[in-house]
Design a protein around this motif. Structure first.
Motif, mmCIF file in Angstrom:
data_model
loop_
_atom_site.group_PDB
_atom_site.id
_atom_site.type_symbol
_atom_site.label_atom_id
_atom_site.label_comp_id
_atom_site.label_asym_id
_atom_site.label_seq_id
_atom_site.Cartn_x
_atom_site.Cartn_y
_atom_site.Cartn_z
ATOM 1 N N PRO A 175 40.119 39.118 56.722
ATOM 2 C CA PRO A 175 40.224 38.445 55.137
ATOM 3 C C PRO A 175 39.691 37.133 55.161
ATOM 4 N N PRO A 176 39.289 37.168 54.114
ATOM 5 C CA PRO A 176 38.684 35.543 53.793
ATOM 6 C C PRO A 176 39.959 34.778 53.940
ATOM 7 N N SER A 177 39.815 33.392 54.263
ATOM 8 C CA SER A 177 40.928 32.428 54.568
ATOM 9 C C SER A 177 41.548 32.060 53.322
ATOM 10 N N GLN A 178 42.751 31.612 53.462
ATOM 11 C CA GLN A 178 43.637 31.386 52.275
ATOM 12 C C GLN A 178 42.886 30.288 51.473
ATOM 13 N N ALA A 179 42.348 29.328 51.943
ATOM 14 C CA ALA A 179 41.753 28.227 51.346
ATOM 15 C C ALA A 179 40.353 28.627 50.579
ATOM 16 N N SER A 180 39.595 29.595 51.154
ATOM 17 C CA SER A 180 38.402 29.933 50.648
ATOM 18 C C SER A 180 38.810 30.693 49.364
ATOM 19 N N SER A 181 39.639 31.640 49.598
ATOM 20 C CA SER A 181 39.966 32.475 48.490
ATOM 21 C C SER A 181 40.620 31.858 47.329
ATOM 22 N N LEU A 182 41.687 30.804 47.605
ATOM 23 C CA LEU A 182 42.234 30.122 46.605
ATOM 24 C C LEU A 182 41.361 29.095 45.751
ATOM 25 N N GLY A 183 40.264 28.850 46.546
ATOM 26 C CA GLY A 183 39.153 27.821 45.817
ATOM 27 C C GLY A 183 38.254 28.844 44.973
ATOM 28 N N LEU A 184 38.032 29.985 45.329
ATOM 29 C CA LEU A 184 37.289 30.983 44.418
ATOM 30 C C LEU A 184 38.108 31.359 43.145
ATOM 31 N N VAL A 185 39.217 31.470 43.576
ATOM 32 C CA VAL A 185 40.305 31.871 42.213
ATOM 33 C C VAL A 185 40.361 30.636 41.349
ATOM 34 N N VAL A 186 40.544 29.712 41.921
ATOM 35 C CA VAL A 186 40.788 28.295 41.270
ATOM 36 C C VAL A 186 39.296 28.114 40.026
ATOM 37 N N ALA A 187 38.202 28.338 40.981
ATOM 38 C CA ALA A 187 37.006 28.190 40.277
ATOM 39 C C ALA A 187 36.975 29.154 39.214
ATOM 40 N N SER A 188 37.272 30.459 39.300
ATOM 41 C CA SER A 188 37.204 31.639 38.354
ATOM 42 C C SER A 188 38.108 31.123 37.188
ATOM 43 N N LEU A 189 39.368 30.570 37.377
ATOM 44 C CA LEU A 189 40.037 30.248 36.268
ATOM 45 C C LEU A 189 39.480 29.203 35.468
ATOM 46 N N VAL A 190 39.047 28.129 36.336
ATOM 47 C CA VAL A 190 38.400 26.994 35.486
ATOM 48 C C VAL A 190 37.165 27.462 34.481
ATOM 49 N N VAL A 191 36.519 28.330 35.240
ATOM 50 C CA VAL A 191 35.201 28.796 34.235
ATOM 51 C C VAL A 191 35.952 29.779 33.329
ATOM 52 N N GLY A 192 36.714 30.524 33.354
ATOM 53 C CA GLY A 192 37.054 31.520 32.596
ATOM 54 C C GLY A 192 37.907 30.708 31.352
ATOM 55 N N ALA A 193 38.714 29.707 31.633
ATOM 56 C CA ALA A 193 39.171 28.799 30.714
ATOM 57 C C ALA A 193 38.001 28.147 29.953
ATOM 58 N N GLY A 194 36.983 27.744 30.616
ATOM 59 C CA GLY A 194 35.983 27.120 29.905
ATOM 60 C C GLY A 194 35.217 27.931 29.041
ATOM 61 N N CYS A 195 35.115 29.169 29.403
ATOM 62 C CA CYS A 195 34.451 30.364 28.451
ATOM 63 C C CYS A 195 35.049 30.325 27.208
ATOM 64 N N LEU A 196 36.707 30.547 27.461
ATOM 65 C CA LEU A 196 37.282 30.766 26.499
ATOM 66 C C LEU A 196 37.453 29.707 25.397
ATOM 67 N N ALA A 197 37.454 28.471 25.818
ATOM 68 C CA ALA A 197 37.408 27.301 24.973
ATOM 69 C C ALA A 197 36.111 27.406 24.239
ATOM 70 N N VAL A 198 35.105 27.379 24.752
ATOM 71 C CA VAL A 198 33.733 27.473 24.014
ATOM 72 C C VAL A 198 33.563 28.660 23.011
ATOM 73 N N ALA A 199 34.256 29.939 23.495
ATOM 74 C CA ALA A 199 34.198 30.885 22.269
ATOM 75 C C ALA A 199 35.313 30.581 21.274
ATOM 76 N N MET A 200 36.220 29.662 21.684
ATOM 77 C CA MET A 200 37.135 29.314 20.318
ATOM 78 C C MET A 200 36.647 28.228 19.538
ATOM 79 N N LEU A 201 35.838 27.596 20.226
ATOM 80 C CA LEU A 201 35.048 26.563 19.256
ATOM 81 C C LEU A 201 34.005 26.972 18.531
#
Length: 163
Positions: A136-162
């Motif tokens: 499996p992927p290391s915990q650090a790399s999978s956590l980094g990818l998930v955090v990046a996903s959450l940041v990009v997703g929240a950014g997209c939702l913020a842009v959509a609301m604006l």
């Protein structure tokens, strides 16, 4: 990093992504037809549908990420339930509304897909102890990818609301 984004079998990721885009477009069309024929939903019914959609999206993203280990496939399957809310904006037809709906749907896909990917990698890590599975992927790399996903997703939702 490429292995985590495209999975163990990139061709399978492409198939799943294509299928998810097609199902998302189908969800847009079905919701647009429902809005045209029935009208808007009450807030309680809308909340129920949203909850079922989120659980369904998490389940789809989890299954795809567990089978292939692909974050891209998890993102695209995470957009399927969110694409339905985009249907009413397609009927209205204004370009800013359509763009905001597409960005919002992508944002939900990043959020739901990232969480499904995280659950799948943790399950894969647990199952790899007792079965012969690829590492499996290391915990650090999978956590980094998930955090990046959450940041990009929240950014997209913020842009959509604006918009």
């Amino acid at each position: 990093m490429r292995e985590h984004l495209l999975g163990r079998r990139p061709r399978f990721t492409a198939y799943v992504a294509g299928l998810a885009v097609g199902l998302s477009l189908l969800a847009v069309g079905v919701e647009a037809a429902r809005v045209r024929l029935v009208g808007p939903l009450s807030p309680a019914v809308f909340a129920g549908y949203a909850g079922i959609g989120l659980l369904g999206g998490l389940l789809l993203a989890y299954v795809v990420a567990y089978l292939n280990g692909s974050l891209v496939a998890a993102w695209t399957t995470g957009t399927i339930p969110a694409a339905g809310r985009f249907g009413a904006r397609v009927i209205e037809g204004s370009v800013p509304d359509v763009f905001a709906g597409a960005v919002g749907t992508a944002g939900v896909g990043f959020l739901v897909g990232g969480l499904g990917f995280l659950a799948a990698t943790e399950k894969h890590r647990r199952d790899a102890r007792t079965a012969e599975l690829p590492p499996p992927p290391s915990q650090a790399s999978s956590l980094g990818l998930v955090v990046a996903s959450l940041v990009v997703g929240a950014g997209c939702l913020a842009v959509a609301m604006l918009i």
